[in-house]
Structure formats: C-alpha cells, structure tokens
Design a protein around this motif. Sequence first.
Motif, PDB file in Angstrom:
ATOM      1  N   THR A 183     -11.371   8.933  -0.670  1.00 13.37           N
ATOM      2  CA  THR A 183     -11.309   7.538  -1.069  1.00 13.37           C
ATOM      3  C   THR A 183     -12.391   6.785  -0.332  1.00 13.37           C
ATOM      4  N   TYR A 190      -4.083   3.043   6.746  1.00 13.84           N
ATOM      5  CA  TYR A 190      -3.976   3.114   5.280  1.00 13.84           C
ATOM      6  C   TYR A 190      -5.293   3.587   4.667  1.00 13.84           C
ATOM      7  N   VAL A 199      -6.756   4.074  -7.983  1.00 17.91           N
ATOM      8  CA  VAL A 199      -5.598   4.134  -7.089  1.00 17.91           C
ATOM      9  C   VAL A 199      -4.402   4.768  -7.789  1.00 17.91           C
ATOM     10  N   LYS A 202      -4.879   8.567  -8.186  1.00 18.29           N
ATOM     11  CA  LYS A 202      -4.784   9.270  -6.899  1.00 18.29           C
ATOM     12  C   LYS A 202      -3.332   9.317  -6.411  1.00 18.29           C
ATOM     13  N   ARG A 203      -2.586   8.255  -6.601  1.00 13.15           N
ATOM     14  CA  ARG A 203      -1.172   8.263  -6.208  1.00 13.15           C
ATOM     15  C   ARG A 203      -0.398   9.313  -7.002  1.00 13.15           C
ATOM     16  N   MET A 206      -1.106  12.682  -5.592  1.00 11.77           N
ATOM     17  CA  MET A 206      -0.386  12.930  -4.346  1.00 11.77           C
ATOM     18  C   MET A 206       1.050  13.347  -4.619  1.00 11.77           C
ATOM     19  N   HIS A 207       1.682  12.705  -5.583  1.00  7.82           N
ATOM     20  CA  HIS A 207       3.072  13.023  -5.924  1.00  7.82           C
ATOM     21  C   HIS A 207       3.191  14.401  -6.567  1.00  7.82           C
ATOM     22  N   LEU A 229      -4.152   2.168  -1.157  1.00  9.34           N
ATOM     23  CA  LEU A 229      -3.784   3.386  -1.869  1.00  9.34           C
ATOM     24  C   LEU A 229      -2.490   3.989  -1.335  1.00  9.34           C
ATOM     25  N   ALA A 230      -2.457   4.272  -0.027  1.00  8.16           N
ATOM     26  CA  ALA A 230      -1.288   4.925   0.569  1.00  8.16           C
ATOM     27  C   ALA A 230      -1.435   4.926   2.081  1.00  8.16           C
ATOM     28  N   ASP A 234       0.980   9.652   4.792  1.00 11.25           N
ATOM     29  CA  ASP A 234       1.449  10.326   3.579  1.00 11.25           C
ATOM     30  C   ASP A 234       0.616  11.568   3.265  1.00 11.25           C
TER      31      ASP A 234
END
Length: 263
Positions: A183, A190, A199, A202-203, A206-207, A229-230, A234
């Motif tokens: 990123t 963060y 964003v 990318k989230r 990640m999940h 973003l996170a 995380d």
Amino acid sequence: MTATAPAERSKPAQRQADIAEYVVSQGSVSATDLAEQFGVSLMTIHRDLDELERQGVVRKHRGGVSAQPSSVFESNVSFRLRATLTEKQALAAHARTLVEPGMAVMLDDSTSTLELAKLLVEGIAPLTVVTNFLETIKLLAGRPGIRLLALGGEYHPTHDSFLGVPCIEAVEALRVDLLFASTSALAHGYAYHQEQEIVLVKRAMMHAAQRSVLLADHTKLGRVALHRLAPLRDFDLVLTDNKASDQALAEMRELGVRHEVVT
C-alpha cells in the motif's frame, strides 16, 4: 490535406505521451521547464497537463506537475514501476522464502508484489496464484507449474488492474494460504491508501487469506493517505527495508506490529 490530417491530430496525443514519460522519469517538473523541453507555449503545456491529470497520470500543483504520490493522489503505475526498485526486489526476495509448493497465493496490484511474481516463475511448482494486476497476469500466464486465477472487474488503466464490485465478489469466493500486498502509506499503526476502490479490494483480499504479508519499502513509512485501509496488526507480517527510519521501526515495535527488516 486529407492524408496529413490524422498525423496532425496525433501530434497532441504523442506530445502528451512524451510529457507523461518525461514527468514519470523526473518525478516532478515545472511547467516552464516542460515548455522549453518540448518547444511549445506555456498555454499548450497547461492544456496537455490538464488532460494528463484527467487521465490520472500526473497531478498538477502550483507552477508544475508531479508523478509522485500525495495523500489524495496515487501515482500512476508507470512511475511506481520505476520507484525504489532495489528495495522492492529485496522485499520480494525475502517474501519468496515464505512460499512453498502447493500453496495458493494471492498478489494484489502493487509493483512490490510484481517483483515477487517474477521470482515465482520457476522452482516452486505446483503453485496457484491469484491476482488482479494485469502485469502479473501477463507475466505468469502459461508458466509451467503455475495455476493462474485472474480476478476480473472494471479495468483501471492508472493502476493497470481490475477493481470494483465484480473483483471483490471474485475475491470473496476464494480462500488462499497467503496474501502478499502493498500500500502507499503506513503510519500510527495503520496502513492507508488514497483510493477507496483500492482499499475495498485489498480488504477483501485480507479476509480471503489465512495469512497476510504487507510489503512496504521505507518511502511509505511515516506517511498517511486519505483512506485508512487496516491496522498494521491485522497483517501477520510487515516487511520493510533497511532504510526504514528508527522512529518508524520503534513505532511498530511499541504497537506490537510483527515486522522484519530486509537487508
């Protein structure tokens, strides 16, 4: 006259392409310098820059133009492919050691993970690679031992990748062993990015991953961008290079962010 008209019409487009290439190579340049470099008036240069800004290639500022990122502007992929290449290659080489045969690996649309993709083309078969980055898709397509899953969506030329709801839905239908992502900014515990669509993708990535690794060269540390973003915690691991500031590294330690410095 008819024969020369297409060539005449192509001149502004060709000049704009040349200007974009020049700005990307320089990073930042004044409008006056561009007018001298290309032998046209300041008014013409500003018209060209307005069009390039509309395309998302550059951003105008007082007196000039830049291809470099800001808190609200993510630099064009052409600029990012050139920036901090040595550091990205070092991060990629370390990330490569985390990949084992038989894994399903997801790569985002960053130029950092593109360097990793170059190291996956041989020696780790069989390997499943999932990505939305057209450069990575072209690199890995047809490579022996690599099962390639290309994530669709709306094509964004600024990023040379596929984004939007179709891309997110495709990501959500998968489960991978490892995500390698990058990123544009990290600060205060963060990860940040300038663009909402990036964003959201990318989230989702990640999940979809059992483990997530963030590749961030030193130029991204201590910076913020428009969208959060996170939390860095995380990510299972944050990789940065040995030019990272002591302050940035101390902040990650204090916040309990698992990280490694790559030499």
